[in-house]
Structures are given as structure tokens and as C-alpha cells.
Design a protein around this motif. Sequence first.
Motif, PDB file in Angstrom:
ATOM      1  N   PHE A  55       0.797  -1.228   0.000  1.00 25.22           N
ATOM      2  CA  PHE A  55       0.000   0.000   0.000  1.00 25.22           C
ATOM      3  C   PHE A  55       0.832   1.283   0.000  1.00 25.22           C
ATOM      4  O   PHE A  55       0.249   2.370  -0.044  1.00 25.22           O
ATOM      5  CB  PHE A  55      -0.921   0.018   1.231  1.00 25.22           C
ATOM      6  CG  PHE A  55      -1.929  -1.082   1.245  1.00 25.22           C
ATOM      7  CD1 PHE A  55      -2.996  -1.084   0.356  1.00 25.22           C
ATOM      8  CD2 PHE A  55      -1.823  -2.135   2.141  1.00 25.22           C
ATOM      9  CE1 PHE A  55      -3.943  -2.107   0.369  1.00 25.22           C
ATOM     10  CE2 PHE A  55      -2.747  -3.161   2.166  1.00 25.22           C
ATOM     11  CZ  PHE A  55      -3.814  -3.147   1.273  1.00 25.22           C
ATOM     12  N   LEU A  75       0.433   3.411  -3.346  1.00 24.42           N
ATOM     13  CA  LEU A  75      -0.989   3.717  -3.533  1.00 24.42           C
ATOM     14  C   LEU A  75      -1.442   4.767  -2.540  1.00 24.42           C
ATOM     15  O   LEU A  75      -2.150   5.720  -2.908  1.00 24.42           O
ATOM     16  CB  LEU A  75      -1.817   2.441  -3.380  1.00 24.42           C
ATOM     17  CG  LEU A  75      -3.336   2.616  -3.492  1.00 24.42           C
ATOM     18  CD1 LEU A  75      -3.713   3.175  -4.859  1.00 24.42           C
ATOM     19  CD2 LEU A  75      -4.059   1.295  -3.225  1.00 24.42           C
ATOM     20  N   HIS A  76      -1.057   4.639  -1.279  1.00 26.29           N
ATOM     21  CA  HIS A  76      -1.520   5.626  -0.302  1.00 26.29           C
ATOM     22  C   HIS A  76      -0.858   6.975  -0.539  1.00 26.29           C
ATOM     23  O   HIS A  76      -1.441   8.022  -0.250  1.00 26.29           O
ATOM     24  CB  HIS A  76      -1.305   5.120   1.128  1.00 26.29           C
ATOM     25  CG  HIS A  76      -0.144   5.709   1.850  1.00 26.29           C
ATOM     26  ND1 HIS A  76       1.144   5.237   1.713  1.00 26.29           N
ATOM     27  CD2 HIS A  76      -0.060   6.745   2.736  1.00 26.29           C
ATOM     28  CE1 HIS A  76       1.960   5.950   2.469  1.00 26.29           C
ATOM     29  NE2 HIS A  76       1.261   6.861   3.104  1.00 26.29           N
ATOM     30  N   LEU A 126      -3.104   8.563  -3.265  1.00 21.09           N
ATOM     31  CA  LEU A 126      -4.429   8.935  -2.774  1.00 21.09           C
ATOM     32  C   LEU A 126      -4.364  10.057  -1.742  1.00 21.09           C
ATOM     33  O   LEU A 126      -5.268  10.899  -1.675  1.00 21.09           O
ATOM     34  CB  LEU A 126      -5.117   7.701  -2.184  1.00 21.09           C
ATOM     35  CG  LEU A 126      -5.403   6.576  -3.186  1.00 21.09           C
ATOM     36  CD1 LEU A 126      -6.042   5.386  -2.492  1.00 21.09           C
ATOM     37  CD2 LEU A 126      -6.289   7.072  -4.328  1.00 21.09           C
ATOM     38  N   GLU A 127      -3.300  10.072  -0.938  1.00 22.91           N
ATOM     39  CA  GLU A 127      -3.164  11.174   0.011  1.00 22.91           C
ATOM     40  C   GLU A 127      -2.899  12.492  -0.709  1.00 22.91           C
ATOM     41  O   GLU A 127      -3.489  13.525  -0.369  1.00 22.91           O
ATOM     42  CB  GLU A 127      -2.041  10.905   1.008  1.00 22.91           C
ATOM     43  CG  GLU A 127      -1.866  12.036   2.015  1.00 22.91           C
ATOM     44  CD  GLU A 127      -0.797  11.783   3.052  1.00 22.91           C
ATOM     45  OE1 GLU A 127      -0.418  12.748   3.745  1.00 22.91           O
ATOM     46  OE2 GLU A 127      -0.353  10.627   3.192  1.00 22.91           O
ATOM     47  N   TYR A 139      -2.684   3.551   6.451  1.00 21.28           N
ATOM     48  CA  TYR A 139      -3.178   3.110   5.147  1.00 21.28           C
ATOM     49  C   TYR A 139      -4.698   2.997   5.142  1.00 21.28           C
ATOM     50  O   TYR A 139      -5.347   3.283   4.127  1.00 21.28           O
ATOM     51  CB  TYR A 139      -2.558   1.755   4.785  1.00 21.28           C
ATOM     52  CG  TYR A 139      -1.062   1.783   4.597  1.00 21.28           C
ATOM     53  CD1 TYR A 139      -0.402   2.946   4.198  1.00 21.28           C
ATOM     54  CD2 TYR A 139      -0.285   0.635   4.811  1.00 21.28           C
ATOM     55  CE1 TYR A 139       0.967   2.971   4.033  1.00 21.28           C
ATOM     56  CE2 TYR A 139       1.087   0.655   4.634  1.00 21.28           C
ATOM     57  CZ  TYR A 139       1.718   1.824   4.252  1.00 21.28           C
ATOM     58  OH  TYR A 139       3.079   1.847   4.089  1.00 21.28           O
ATOM     59  N   TRP A 189      -6.075   6.499   4.403  1.00 17.47           N
ATOM     60  CA  TRP A 189      -5.874   7.074   3.072  1.00 17.47           C
ATOM     61  C   TRP A 189      -6.386   6.186   1.941  1.00 17.47           C
ATOM     62  O   TRP A 189      -6.743   6.707   0.872  1.00 17.47           O
ATOM     63  CB  TRP A 189      -4.403   7.390   2.857  1.00 17.47           C
ATOM     64  CG  TRP A 189      -3.907   8.471   3.762  1.00 17.47           C
ATOM     65  CD1 TRP A 189      -2.972   8.363   4.747  1.00 17.47           C
ATOM     66  CD2 TRP A 189      -4.342   9.831   3.781  1.00 17.47           C
ATOM     67  NE1 TRP A 189      -2.794   9.568   5.381  1.00 17.47           N
ATOM     68  CE2 TRP A 189      -3.618  10.497   4.811  1.00 17.47           C
ATOM     69  CE3 TRP A 189      -5.263  10.569   3.029  1.00 17.47           C
ATOM     70  CZ2 TRP A 189      -3.796  11.840   5.098  1.00 17.47           C
ATOM     71  CZ3 TRP A 189      -5.437  11.918   3.323  1.00 17.47           C
ATOM     72  CH2 TRP A 189      -4.714  12.534   4.346  1.00 17.47           C
ATOM     73  N   VAL A 190      -6.424   4.878   2.156  1.00 14.57           N
ATOM     74  CA  VAL A 190      -6.838   3.982   1.077  1.00 14.57           C
ATOM     75  C   VAL A 190      -8.316   3.608   1.176  1.00 14.57           C
ATOM     76  O   VAL A 190      -8.974   3.388   0.158  1.00 14.57           O
ATOM     77  CB  VAL A 190      -5.960   2.706   1.067  1.00 14.57           C
ATOM     78  CG1 VAL A 190      -6.417   1.730  -0.014  1.00 14.57           C
ATOM     79  CG2 VAL A 190      -4.492   3.075   0.838  1.00 14.57           C
ATOM     80  N   TRP A 191      -8.850   3.561   2.400  1.00 12.38           N
ATOM     81  CA  TRP A 191     -10.268   3.205   2.557  1.00 12.38           C
ATOM     82  C   TRP A 191     -11.138   4.390   2.952  1.00 12.38           C
ATOM     83  O   TRP A 191     -12.080   4.747   2.231  1.00 12.38           O
ATOM     84  CB  TRP A 191     -10.440   2.104   3.617  1.00 12.38           C
ATOM     85  CG  TRP A 191     -11.886   1.947   4.044  1.00 12.38           C
ATOM     86  CD1 TRP A 191     -12.919   1.505   3.271  1.00 12.38           C
ATOM     87  CD2 TRP A 191     -12.446   2.297   5.324  1.00 12.38           C
ATOM     88  NE1 TRP A 191     -14.099   1.534   3.994  1.00 12.38           N
ATOM     89  CE2 TRP A 191     -13.836   2.020   5.253  1.00 12.38           C
ATOM     90  CE3 TRP A 191     -11.908   2.788   6.512  1.00 12.38           C
ATOM     91  CZ2 TRP A 191     -14.684   2.235   6.332  1.00 12.38           C
ATOM     92  CZ3 TRP A 191     -12.757   2.994   7.590  1.00 12.38           C
ATOM     93  CH2 TRP A 191     -14.134   2.722   7.494  1.00 12.38           C
ATOM     94  N   TRP A 197      -6.164   5.620  -8.939  1.00 12.24           N
ATOM     95  CA  TRP A 197      -6.005   4.276  -8.369  1.00 12.24           C
ATOM     96  C   TRP A 197      -5.102   3.420  -9.252  1.00 12.24           C
ATOM     97  O   TRP A 197      -4.239   2.690  -8.747  1.00 12.24           O
ATOM     98  CB  TRP A 197      -7.370   3.602  -8.224  1.00 12.24           C
ATOM     99  CG  TRP A 197      -8.207   4.169  -7.124  1.00 12.24           C
ATOM    100  CD1 TRP A 197      -9.035   5.263  -7.192  1.00 12.24           C
ATOM    101  CD2 TRP A 197      -8.298   3.688  -5.782  1.00 12.24           C
ATOM    102  NE1 TRP A 197      -9.636   5.486  -5.983  1.00 12.24           N
ATOM    103  CE2 TRP A 197      -9.209   4.538  -5.099  1.00 12.24           C
ATOM    104  CE3 TRP A 197      -7.719   2.629  -5.095  1.00 12.24           C
ATOM    105  CZ2 TRP A 197      -9.537   4.357  -3.763  1.00 12.24           C
ATOM    106  CZ3 TRP A 197      -8.046   2.430  -3.762  1.00 12.24           C
ATOM    107  CH2 TRP A 197      -8.944   3.287  -3.106  1.00 12.24           C
TER     108      TRP A 197
END
Length: 326
Positions: A47, A50-51, A54-55, A236, A239-241, A267
Motif C-alpha cells: 500500500f 498507492l496511499h 491517494l493522500e 493506510y 488514506w486507502v479506505w 487508483w
Amino acid sequence: MAVGAVPAVRTAGAALPTAGFVLAAAIALAFALRAPAGLAVLGLATFGILHNVLELRYVAGRFGEVLAGRFLRLLLVLITGIVVCRLLPPGPVPHAAEILLAYGLLAAACLQALRGRPAALAGAAMVLSAAAALSLSFPAYHFVVLAHLHNLVPLVFLWEWSRRLPRGRAVFLAVQCGWVLAVPALLLLGALDGVLAPADGGVARLAAAYTPPAWLHTAAGLRFVAVFAFLQTMHYVVWVWFLPRHAPDAAAAFERRVPLLRGGRAWLLGAGAGAALAVLFATDWAQGKTLYAAVASYHAYLEFPVLLLLVAGLAPAAPSDRKDLS
């Protein structure tokens, strides 16, 4: 509907998000107690990138009104300098340069936040000067503190987000303070030592990065690694969920600003870059960690100016706080 309003389904209450955090914290703590090194390493490989993406999407979208123009360009120049420092062979000079650039970033944020408030600006300058001198004198402690502080930052963003909740805010914030502050405190105080798995080679390799040097060769090393693994996992989760699902307005604002990453493209970018880095982690962990630390500088260091602006009250109002302009 009011301009900038968030769909009611997203902010009707805090029950489901709160329950989600309780469940996530319980699972993360279970793994952090039994396999802290594995959780930290696998979480980063899975993650990490990815995080980051997204952050940055959330921060650039939610705080686009203040992260703009010359101020944003200055921040990016300073952070790029930090990236260069992290790509250089480790040593006293790159570490000192990163510390100076980091405090330069904070100084720029203070100037932006405290313009017209000379007394507060002078106080901030004194605090930053003292902190910078301390960091330069004890760089190993500086980077350990920075590693853990980064995982505590979501509490401020969650606190700010919670202003839009029509009900259940107190319980929601109590749960956030529980996993951000109470659980790490219990771990560090040794209250959970009875269920902590014994330290292994993986813990020994990670302990130097996450344990204050004076405590490195004590039982505290295992505790600090467990704290880091737990908080990183919850980081995570945020920031991811949580924020992608419950702050769609920030994603929409970012997509208006960067149309190239509309829809699921952010994503895909995060997942694709993360998969490439995971391969590097598997083949050369040290090189992968160096590259990740450099790339992650953008999202990690961009948080701090935003936090200062939040504390100074200069961040834009949350969508549900804005007046109805329709």
C-alpha cells in the motif's frame, strides 16, 4: 443542493465509519503484536505507493485554495531538494541538508499562515530555530521522530473531516484518539508485552529506524517496531479506505484541477507504480526502500504546511460548513 454539498449518504452519521475503524484497529493490532516486522514490510510493499497517490489527491483537492501559486511552487522546490538528499548515499551531509530543507519548509508555511501576526510569527521563528538546532545536534532522533510523527498526522485530518458529521462526532473522535494515542501508549508502556511475539531478525533490522538510539538495545526496540507497524497499517486504512470513500468532494476537486487523473486513473497509477516498486522490494530491498523514501517525501512533507494552515485557521471550510449559495 447547496454548492459544494456532500451527498447525505456520505455524512448521514458516524456509526458505520466508526465501526469500520474499530474493526480495522483490532485486526491491525493483532498482526502488529504477533508479526510486527512482517506487517510493516508487507504493508509498505502493498500500500505504500498507492496511499501516497491517494493522500496527495486528497490534500491537493481539499486544500487546493491554499496549496496554489508561488507558495505551492516553493514547497515543491524544497521537497524536491529533500528527494535529492534521500537519493544520495546516506551520511551526515545529506541528513543535515534534509533537516535544513524540512525546517525551511516549515518556515515558509509559518510565513504563509502568520502574515500580519508579527508576534506569532516571531514566536514560531524562535520555536523553529530551537527545534532545528536540536535536530541538527541529534539527527538520529530527528528521523525516528519524523517516522512516527508521519503516522500520527491522520488524526488532524480526521478531526478536520469530522466537522461535517451531523451526529456521532464525539464517539468518532474518541475512536480516532484511541487508535492514534491510547494503543501506542499501551504498547510503549509494556502493557501488551505478554502477547507480543519475541523479537526476531526482522524486528532487529527495523528497530534502528523506529527506535530512539538510547533504547535501541532494550525491550523498547520491539515495542517501537510494533507501534510503527500498527500505526502504519491504520495510516493506510485512512488514506486507502476511509477518505476516498467518505470525502468524495476532495477527489472531485482534485479531478477538476488535474483532469488527467479523473475517475479510477489515480487508483491505477498508484496500483501500477506500487506493483513495480514491490518487484524492486522483492529483488533489492535496500534499493527499493531508498527509492520509496525519496518518492514518499512529497506526500509526507506536504502534510506539515497543511497542518500549520489548519492550526492557524486558514484552511478552507469543509463542504458542509459552507453557506448555502444556491
